[in-house]
Write a protein that holds these residues in place. Sequence first.
Motif, PDB file in Angstrom:
ATOM      1  N   ARG A 139       3.345  -6.048  -5.049  1.00 62.56           N
ATOM      2  CA  ARG A 139       3.325  -4.677  -4.497  1.00 62.56           C
ATOM      3  C   ARG A 139       2.134  -3.898  -5.038  1.00 62.56           C
ATOM      4  NH1 ARG A 139       9.062  -5.332  -5.275  1.00 62.56           N
ATOM      5  NH2 ARG A 139       9.008  -4.247  -7.288  1.00 62.56           N
ATOM      6  N   SER A 140       1.845  -4.059  -6.311  1.00 65.17           N
ATOM      7  CA  SER A 140       0.703  -3.365  -6.905  1.00 65.17           C
ATOM      8  C   SER A 140      -0.604  -3.837  -6.286  1.00 65.17           C
ATOM      9  CB  SER A 140       0.698  -3.590  -8.415  1.00 65.17           C
ATOM     10  OG  SER A 140      -0.378  -2.934  -9.028  1.00 65.17           O
ATOM     11  N   ALA A 141      -0.724  -5.149  -6.096  1.00 58.92           N
ATOM     12  CA  ALA A 141      -1.947  -5.690  -5.481  1.00 58.92           C
ATOM     13  C   ALA A 141      -2.098  -5.186  -4.049  1.00 58.92           C
ATOM     14  CB  ALA A 141      -1.913  -7.210  -5.516  1.00 58.92           C
ATOM     15  N   LEU A 142      -1.019  -5.200  -3.295  1.00 59.36           N
ATOM     16  CA  LEU A 142      -1.072  -4.695  -1.925  1.00 59.36           C
ATOM     17  C   LEU A 142      -1.431  -3.214  -1.885  1.00 59.36           C
ATOM     18  CD1 LEU A 142       2.069  -6.475  -0.453  1.00 59.36           C
ATOM     19  CD2 LEU A 142      -0.291  -6.826   0.278  1.00 59.36           C
ATOM     20  N   ALA A 143      -0.846  -2.447  -2.797  1.00 53.18           N
ATOM     21  CA  ALA A 143      -1.130  -1.006  -2.830  1.00 53.18           C
ATOM     22  C   ALA A 143      -2.587  -0.754  -3.181  1.00 53.18           C
ATOM     23  CB  ALA A 143      -0.214  -0.314  -3.832  1.00 53.18           C
ATOM     24  N   GLY A 144      -3.183  -1.645  -3.966  1.00 49.83           N
ATOM     25  CA  GLY A 144      -4.604  -1.487  -4.240  1.00 49.83           C
ATOM     26  C   GLY A 144      -5.450  -1.658  -2.988  1.00 49.83           C
ATOM     27  N   ILE A 145      -5.117  -2.671  -2.182  1.00 54.05           N
ATOM     28  CA  ILE A 145      -5.879  -2.930  -0.957  1.00 54.05           C
ATOM     29  C   ILE A 145      -5.589  -1.879   0.109  1.00 54.05           C
ATOM     30  CG2 ILE A 145      -6.211  -4.565   0.936  1.00 54.05           C
ATOM     31  CD1 ILE A 145      -5.523  -6.793  -1.149  1.00 54.05           C
ATOM     32  N   VAL A 146      -4.317  -1.704   0.430  1.00 54.59           N
ATOM     33  CA  VAL A 146      -3.950  -0.723   1.454  1.00 54.59           C
ATOM     34  C   VAL A 146      -4.280   0.691   0.980  1.00 54.59           C
ATOM     35  CG1 VAL A 146      -2.029   0.194   2.812  1.00 54.59           C
ATOM     36  CG2 VAL A 146      -2.188  -2.261   2.376  1.00 54.59           C
ATOM     37  N   GLY A 147      -4.184   0.912  -0.342  1.00 56.63           N
ATOM     38  CA  GLY A 147      -4.576   2.210  -0.884  1.00 56.63           C
ATOM     39  C   GLY A 147      -6.046   2.514  -0.628  1.00 56.63           C
ATOM     40  N   GLY A 148      -6.874   1.474  -0.618  1.00 53.40           N
ATOM     41  CA  GLY A 148      -8.276   1.683  -0.261  1.00 53.40           C
ATOM     42  C   GLY A 148      -8.430   2.158   1.175  1.00 53.40           C
ATOM     43  N   TRP A 149      -7.617   1.620   2.059  1.00 54.85           N
ATOM     44  CA  TRP A 149      -7.648   2.083   3.451  1.00 54.85           C
ATOM     45  C   TRP A 149      -7.185   3.537   3.541  1.00 54.85           C
ATOM     46  CZ3 TRP A 149      -4.429  -2.641   5.554  1.00 54.85           C
ATOM     47  CH2 TRP A 149      -5.148  -3.813   5.331  1.00 54.85           C
ATOM     48  N   ILE A 150      -6.153   3.876   2.767  1.00 51.00           N
ATOM     49  CA  ILE A 150      -5.646   5.249   2.758  1.00 51.00           C
ATOM     50  C   ILE A 150      -6.731   6.213   2.278  1.00 51.00           C
ATOM     51  CG2 ILE A 150      -4.024   6.789   1.566  1.00 51.00           C
ATOM     52  CD1 ILE A 150      -1.977   4.475   1.724  1.00 51.00           C
ATOM     53  N   THR A 151      -7.409   5.849   1.205  1.00 55.47           N
ATOM     54  CA  THR A 151      -8.513   6.679   0.722  1.00 55.47           C
ATOM     55  C   THR A 151      -9.587   6.818   1.789  1.00 55.47           C
ATOM     56  OG1 THR A 151      -8.079   6.019  -1.561  1.00 55.47           O
ATOM     57  CG2 THR A 151     -10.250   6.940  -1.091  1.00 55.47           C
ATOM     58  N   GLY A 152      -9.846   5.731   2.515  1.00 57.24           N
ATOM     59  CA  GLY A 152     -10.819   5.788   3.603  1.00 57.24           C
ATOM     60  C   GLY A 152     -10.409   6.754   4.699  1.00 57.24           C
ATOM     61  N   CYS A 153      -9.113   6.831   4.980  1.00 57.34           N
ATOM     62  CA  CYS A 153      -8.622   7.800   5.965  1.00 57.34           C
ATOM     63  C   CYS A 153      -8.942   9.221   5.523  1.00 57.34           C
ATOM     64  CB  CYS A 153      -7.114   7.645   6.158  1.00 57.34           C
ATOM     65  SG  CYS A 153      -6.597   6.121   6.981  1.00 57.34           S
ATOM     66  N   ALA A 154      -8.716   9.495   4.229  1.00 59.18           N
ATOM     67  CA  ALA A 154      -9.002  10.834   3.710  1.00 59.18           C
ATOM     68  C   ALA A 154     -10.487  11.143   3.803  1.00 59.18           C
ATOM     69  CB  ALA A 154      -8.531  10.945   2.265  1.00 59.18           C
ATOM     70  N   THR A 155     -11.313  10.178   3.444  1.00 57.51           N
ATOM     71  CA  THR A 155     -12.759  10.373   3.501  1.00 57.51           C
ATOM     72  C   THR A 155     -13.218  10.649   4.924  1.00 57.51           C
ATOM     73  OG1 THR A 155     -13.064   8.925   1.593  1.00 57.51           O
ATOM     74  CG2 THR A 155     -14.986   9.294   2.993  1.00 57.51           C
ATOM     75  N   SER A 156     -12.573  10.009   5.899  1.00 53.84           N
ATOM     76  CA  SER A 156     -12.949  10.194   7.303  1.00 53.84           C
ATOM     77  C   SER A 156     -12.520  11.550   7.854  1.00 53.84           C
ATOM     78  CB  SER A 156     -12.325   9.090   8.166  1.00 53.84           C
ATOM     79  OG  SER A 156     -12.839   7.826   7.817  1.00 53.84           O
ATOM     80  N   GLY A 157     -11.548  12.206   7.186  1.00 53.59           N
ATOM     81  CA  GLY A 157     -11.117  13.520   7.635  1.00 53.59           C
ATOM     82  C   GLY A 157      -9.698  13.595   8.154  1.00 53.59           C
TER      83      GLY A 157
END
Length: 289
Positions: A139-157
């Motif tokens: 779960r931690s490993a997945l959250a690291g990867i998917v969390g990167g996508w989430i951060t990307g969503c924030a960066t995109s607006g």
Amino acid sequence: MATLLRHLISGVGAASVALAGSLALATPGEAAPTAASVVPPPANATFDYQIGEAYRLPTGVTVVSRDRTDAPAPGAYNICYVNAFQTQPEEKGAPLAEGTIGWWRKNQPGLLLKDARGREVVDEEWDEVLLDTSTAAKRSALAGIVGGWITGCATSGFKAIEPDNIDSYQRSKKLLSKTDAIAYLQLLVSRAHAAGLAIAQKNTTELGSAGKTAGLDFAIAEECGAEDECGYYTRVYGDRVIDIEYEDKDGGREGFATACAAIGARTSVVLRDEDVTAPGSRSYVYKAC
């Protein structure tokens, strides 16, 4: 029910794999967002569901959900669709995109759910392999990867996250549990809130109030009118509910009418075509109440 068309996930690159297990709440020198900065979508706003293809917002629409590979719509509250619990199918002839089954097999095969014989466990309806949320380490490993996508969503607006397939444990041949899903959701909630994003419960009435307890901020339901489930979402999330009914041979307009009558006066309810197409398509349907 998941929608038929989803854009293939691409974007943050192999560097996100190095984030596996990391739940950093802010970049160096940057203050972590406060709870007050996380704002869910306004209740009863006119909504559109554009996860199949982005297009110009219909008149009056102020809240929209789009795939994370698409740009947010200017001037609207944008929700970022992320397939957080399953893989994306590959598009024939397209480059290998992050989040597709080929990408996971190449980069993180140990995070794909497998049965006792080593075979991948597949959601047969959508041809998506389930991600393995069975242990804290995974779960931690997945959250690291998917969390990167989430951060990307924030960066995109984008302003919020729509994590799909929370209910994948129901298709896991009893290899995953609701407890696993909730524990993983809590990690995604931390990543979303750290990025200043609200995060939704997507479907999954079986969660009861556990999603709200885990920190989810609102709900996105598909066909709660057709399935007689709208009351569940409003009991847990009040007016902060978005419902999508689908025009199909099984009477989607009846479900739309039911949802509009039950919760349409205080929540967002729309009717869309099953393929979530854009205007100009012969199958395109959009209506709000």
